[in-house]
Design an enzyme around this catalytic site. Structure first.
Site, short mmCIF file in Angstrom:
data_model
loop_
_atom_site.label_atom_id
_atom_site.label_comp_id
_atom_site.label_asym_id
_atom_site.label_seq_id
_atom_site.Cartn_x
_atom_site.Cartn_y
_atom_site.Cartn_z
N SER A 125 0.81 -1.22 0.00
CA SER A 125 0.00 0.00 0.00
C SER A 125 0.85 1.27 0.00
O SER A 125 1.95 1.31 0.53
CB SER A 125 -0.93 0.02 1.22
OG SER A 125 -1.85 -1.04 1.17
N PRO A 127 0.06 5.92 -0.02
CA PRO A 127 -1.00 6.89 0.26
C PRO A 127 -2.07 6.98 -0.83
O PRO A 127 -3.24 7.22 -0.54
CB PRO A 127 -0.21 8.21 0.39
CG PRO A 127 1.11 7.79 0.93
CD PRO A 127 1.41 6.47 0.24
N GLU A 239 -3.13 -16.09 0.95
CA GLU A 239 -3.26 -14.86 1.74
C GLU A 239 -4.66 -14.75 2.34
O GLU A 239 -4.82 -14.46 3.54
CB GLU A 239 -2.98 -13.63 0.88
CG GLU A 239 -3.19 -12.32 1.62
CD GLU A 239 -2.98 -11.09 0.75
OE1 GLU A 239 -3.26 -9.98 1.24
OE2 GLU A 239 -2.54 -11.25 -0.41
#
Length: 378
Positions: A125, A127, A239
């Site tokens: 990830s 911003p 995952e």
């Protein structure tokens, strides 16, 4: 599904370990500095010494070579036992990515460390790249003998105690955002990397990463240059199963604690669990948890039977169902326990804080629903 005798024995072993090591609040506080730490390296090391940290890794690196079902058993029982090993999920996710794509030398270095108790982190990830992960801009520029990395990553679990970080960075701009992405092995002490914690409702779980002219050698590339997105997709089954199994365990623990409380707590001259409102609510929750368990393990078995097949619908369903069930269970637990559910004297509030964020990390549940819908041609 029906577990084998070996799988049943393994589940019992993990449950017994948790009962002995962290069966009381006092024991858990000792491992977590009175609940302020979510991952106890000491406890995790004990689990690694039992061979559990490498449960899905090849025997060549000291692992057990087990499958998704056994991994889910470990995670479910550990979370049901409230073992403070919050780093186990990201570590497993990252280790399996190294196992699929790293070269032999890097596998030996990283996976042997994981088997021996090292924690790992994976950084995707940014911003402006959350649910839209492929929109990432953290850049790795090719130079003689290596790469120079610049940019920011965020919401990175484990980075503050991980031995190394698997970085997902952009290495070229082709006009197609899913192309030109590469994975890099970054030791946590690499010069040019700054790790800053983000304070959250659950404590320090995640971090911002700042790369400033961070240089890594060519050998840091994990897999193929420019193929990082496809490599990420290859790990989605496991995952999502990891996240699902962990939240299944949280839901089961919350149910057990709530049942004990409403059986003992009396109002109006009788146990509050005997009132129809609570009795029916618990019946509904028990049914949801059992459905969740059947789904999680059926997907785990399907993944074991088809190790190279992507299961976008099934894996997303497992993550969606388990995290939503866990969130509902822990919120209802607080309601049924009243003020006691809000008090830090009990575990209800800690379980709820962990469950709420589970519908966000690992791909938000809105994204999971979108994925499932697309598999139906919608």
């Amino acid at each position: 599904m029906k577990f084998t005798q070996e799988q049943q024995a393994f589940a019992a072993s993990v449950a017994d370990f948790c009962q002995r090591e962290v069966g009381t609040r006092e024991q858990r506080n000792r491992y977590t500095k009175d609940g302020t730490e979510l991952h106890s390296r000491e406890l995790y090391q004990k689990m690694a010494d039992l061979g559990w940290a490498g449960i899905m890794l090849p025997e060549a690196y000291g692992g057990s070579g087990a499958g998704n079902v056994e991994m889910c058993i470990l995670l479910e029982e550990a979370m049901r036992g409230m073992a403070p090993i919050g780093g186990i999920g990201p570590t497993f996710i990252t280790a399996l990515a190294y196992n699929r794509f790293a070269d032999d030398q890097l596998k030996k270095e990283v996976l042997t460390g994981v088997v021996n108790g090292d924690a790992l982190s994976i950084s995707m990830s940014e911003p402006e790249a959350g649910s839209d992960v492929a929109n990432l801009t953290c850049r790795a520029e090719k130079v003689d003998g290596g790469w120079i990395i610049n940019g920011q990553k965020t919401w990175c679990s484990n980075a503050h105690f991980a031995r190394s970080i698997l970085l997902i960075a952009r290495t070229s701009n082709t006009g197609k955002k899913h192309e030109g992405i590469t994975q890099f092995h970054i030791p946590a002490d690499t010069p040019g990397l700054e790790i800053k914690g983000i304070d959250t409702l659950g404590g320090r779980e995640v971090n911002d990463l700042y790369f400033t002219d961070c240089r890594v050698p060519d050998s840091a590339v994990v897999g193929d240059v420019g193929n990082g997105w496809n490599q990420l997709m290859a790990g989605l089954n496991t995952e999502r199963l990891i996240l699902a199994a962990m939240q299944l365990g949280v839901a089961e623990r919350s149910f057990a604690d709530t049942l004990a409380f409403i059986t003992e707590r009396k109002q109006f001259g009788r146990p509050i669990g005997s009132f129809q409102t609570l009795r029916h609510r618990m019946a509904d929750l028990a049914t949801e948890i059992e459905c969740t368990k059947q789904l999680v393990y059926s997907v785990a078995q399907l993944a074991d039977d088809n190790p190279t097949k992507l299961l976008p619908r099934e894996a997303s369903m497992a993550k969606l169902k388990a995290t939503e069930t866990s969130k509902r269970m822990t919120i209802d637990a607080m309601q049924m326990m009243g003020g006691y559910g809000y008090a830090t004297e009990f575990d209800a509030e800690r379980l709820m804080r962990g469950a709420i964020i589970s519908t966000v990390y690992g791909g938000t549940n809105e994204i999971q629903r979108d994925i499932i819908g697309k598999t139906f041609g919608l």
